[in-house]
Design a protein around this motif. Structure first.
Motif, mmCIF file in Angstrom:
data_model
loop_
_atom_site.group_PDB
_atom_site.id
_atom_site.type_symbol
_atom_site.label_atom_id
_atom_site.label_comp_id
_atom_site.label_asym_id
_atom_site.label_seq_id
_atom_site.Cartn_x
_atom_site.Cartn_y
_atom_site.Cartn_z
ATOM 1 N N PRO A 66 21.445 41.696 -5.225
ATOM 2 C CA PRO A 66 20.263 42.243 -4.550
ATOM 3 C C PRO A 66 20.332 43.756 -4.312
ATOM 4 N N THR A 67 21.520 44.347 -4.409
ATOM 5 C CA THR A 67 21.654 45.786 -4.122
ATOM 6 C C THR A 67 22.330 46.576 -5.242
ATOM 7 N N THR A 68 22.584 45.956 -6.392
ATOM 8 C CA THR A 68 23.206 46.682 -7.504
ATOM 9 C C THR A 68 22.555 46.285 -8.824
ATOM 10 N N ALA A 69 22.530 47.225 -9.750
ATOM 11 C CA ALA A 69 21.956 46.978 -11.075
ATOM 12 C C ALA A 69 22.612 47.928 -12.066
ATOM 13 N N SER A 70 22.448 47.611 -13.346
ATOM 14 C CA SER A 70 22.874 48.525 -14.406
ATOM 15 C C SER A 70 21.738 48.587 -15.423
ATOM 16 N N ALA A 71 21.794 49.583 -16.304
ATOM 17 C CA ALA A 71 20.736 49.716 -17.309
ATOM 18 C C ALA A 71 21.277 50.375 -18.560
ATOM 19 N N THR A 72 20.594 50.090 -19.649
ATOM 20 C CA THR A 72 20.805 50.757 -20.924
ATOM 21 C C THR A 72 19.495 51.429 -21.281
ATOM 22 N N SER A 73 19.571 52.664 -21.773
ATOM 23 C CA SER A 73 18.372 53.361 -22.226
ATOM 24 C C SER A 73 18.768 54.340 -23.318
ATOM 25 N N TYR A 74 17.781 54.742 -24.112
ATOM 26 C CA TYR A 74 17.999 55.683 -25.201
ATOM 27 C C TYR A 74 17.143 56.925 -24.986
ATOM 28 N N PHE A 75 17.661 58.054 -25.445
ATOM 29 C CA PHE A 75 16.940 59.315 -25.304
ATOM 30 C C PHE A 75 16.987 60.082 -26.608
ATOM 31 N N THR A 76 15.906 60.771 -26.868
ATOM 32 C CA THR A 76 15.859 61.801 -27.904
ATOM 33 C C THR A 76 15.473 63.072 -27.161
ATOM 34 N N PRO A 82 23.306 39.199 -20.911
ATOM 35 C CA PRO A 82 22.258 38.449 -20.230
ATOM 36 C C PRO A 82 22.080 38.944 -18.807
ATOM 37 N N ASP A 83 20.847 38.820 -18.326
ATOM 38 C CA ASP A 83 20.565 39.221 -16.946
ATOM 39 C C ASP A 83 21.316 38.322 -15.982
ATOM 40 N N ALA A 84 21.917 38.930 -14.997
ATOM 41 C CA ALA A 84 22.494 38.166 -13.900
ATOM 42 C C ALA A 84 21.338 37.895 -12.952
ATOM 43 N N GLU A 85 21.064 36.654 -12.695
ATOM 44 C CA GLU A 85 19.931 36.315 -11.844
ATOM 45 C C GLU A 85 20.423 35.997 -10.449
ATOM 46 N N PRO A 86 20.462 37.003 -9.580
ATOM 47 C CA PRO A 86 20.881 36.729 -8.207
ATOM 48 C C PRO A 86 19.977 35.667 -7.584
ATOM 49 N N ALA A 87 20.580 34.565 -7.164
ATOM 50 C CA ALA A 87 19.823 33.439 -6.621
ATOM 51 C C ALA A 87 19.064 33.815 -5.361
ATOM 52 N N SER A 88 19.521 34.844 -4.668
ATOM 53 C CA SER A 88 18.889 35.196 -3.401
ATOM 54 C C SER A 88 17.611 36.018 -3.572
ATOM 55 N N LEU A 89 17.238 36.352 -4.791
ATOM 56 C CA LEU A 89 16.032 37.154 -5.013
ATOM 57 C C LEU A 89 14.919 36.305 -5.602
ATOM 58 N N SER A 90 13.729 36.529 -5.090
ATOM 59 C CA SER A 90 12.552 35.889 -5.670
ATOM 60 C C SER A 90 12.217 36.609 -6.970
ATOM 61 N N PRO A 91 11.444 35.981 -7.854
ATOM 62 C CA PRO A 91 11.036 36.675 -9.081
ATOM 63 C C PRO A 91 10.333 38.003 -8.789
ATOM 64 N N LEU A 92 9.519 38.056 -7.750
ATOM 65 C CA LEU A 92 8.828 39.301 -7.411
ATOM 66 C C LEU A 92 9.821 40.368 -6.942
ATOM 67 N N ASP A 93 10.769 40.003 -6.094
ATOM 68 C CA ASP A 93 11.768 40.971 -5.630
ATOM 69 C C ASP A 93 12.617 41.481 -6.791
ATOM 70 N N ARG A 94 12.931 40.596 -7.716
ATOM 71 C CA ARG A 94 13.693 41.004 -8.893
ATOM 72 C C ARG A 94 12.886 41.997 -9.728
ATOM 73 N N VAL A 150 17.001 47.010 -17.737
ATOM 74 C CA VAL A 150 17.696 46.942 -16.447
ATOM 75 C C VAL A 150 18.244 45.537 -16.262
ATOM 76 N N THR A 151 19.475 45.449 -15.825
ATOM 77 C CA THR A 151 20.115 44.181 -15.506
ATOM 78 C C THR A 151 20.430 44.178 -14.026
ATOM 79 N N LEU A 152 19.790 43.303 -13.300
ATOM 80 C CA LEU A 152 20.048 43.176 -11.869
ATOM 81 C C LEU A 152 21.339 42.392 -11.679
ATOM 82 N N LEU A 153 22.303 42.977 -10.976
ATOM 83 C CA LEU A 153 23.613 42.356 -10.775
ATOM 84 C C LEU A 153 23.722 41.652 -9.431
#
Length: 175
Positions: A92-102, A2-14, A87-90
């Motif tokens: 206001p200054t860190t995030a992680s992501a999962t992606s697939y490539f061919t 699940p996304d970590a929802e940093p309380a300090s970020l607005s939906p737009l900033d996220r 992308v999972t925002l962890l």
């Protein structure tokens, strides 16, 4: 995850942070396929890491990344298809992501259209190992660790593997 929802970020900033990280993934692929492969290093933090545990490869630091990706063969033709970017925002200054490539790739390309090939990498993914940090007001890749589900060698083209100009043209009405 699940996304970590940093309380300090607005939906737009996220949303803007998530989009910036998605753009880094797209820019990474674009530089490798169409741009200057060494420029991938500019998308990374100064201490950025790219690793491939299955291939026993690891590169750390922007200058080492520039040298590694810059050593790509000049006659390599590649196209990567990137999908399922999450992308999972962890914080206001860190995030992680999962992606697939061919990855479609051949060496020995000297211009023109190559005949169709099977992909050399399928199911290549970065599972929560794409990490991002916001440094000096911009998002950058901090780590990329690649995992492969299917892989094969990069084929070297022979002159006969290139399509003649007449074969490249598709007559109207034909797919």
């Amino acid at each position: 995850m699940p996304d970590a929802e940093p309380a300090s970020l607005s939906p737009l900033d996220r949303l803007l942070a998530e989009r910036a990280c998605e753009r880094l993934i797209a820019a990474f692929v674009r530089e490798l396929d169409f741009g200057d492969p060494a420029a991938v290093a500019d998308l990374c933090t100064a201490d950025g890491v790219w690793e491939w545990p299955g291939g026993d490869r690891g590169v750390e630091g922007r200058e080492a990344l520039r040298a590694y990706f810059g050593a790509r063969p000049a006659d390599r033709l590649s196209r990567r298809v990137s999908t399922n970017v999450l992308v999972t925002l962890l914080s206001p200054t860190t995030a992680s992501a999962t992606s697939y490539f061919t990855t479609y790739r051949v060496d020995g390309h000297d211009g023109g259209m190559a005949s169709p090939r099977a992909p050399v990498r399928v199911g290549q993914h970065y599972e929560d190992t794409d990490t991002f940090r916001r440094v000096d007001g911009r998002w950058a890749l901090a780590t990329r660790t690649v995992f492969l589900a299917f892989a094969g060698p990069t084929e070297r083209l022979a002159p006969a593997d290139r399509l003649a100009p007449a074969e490249r043209a598709v007559p109207p009405g034909r797919p």
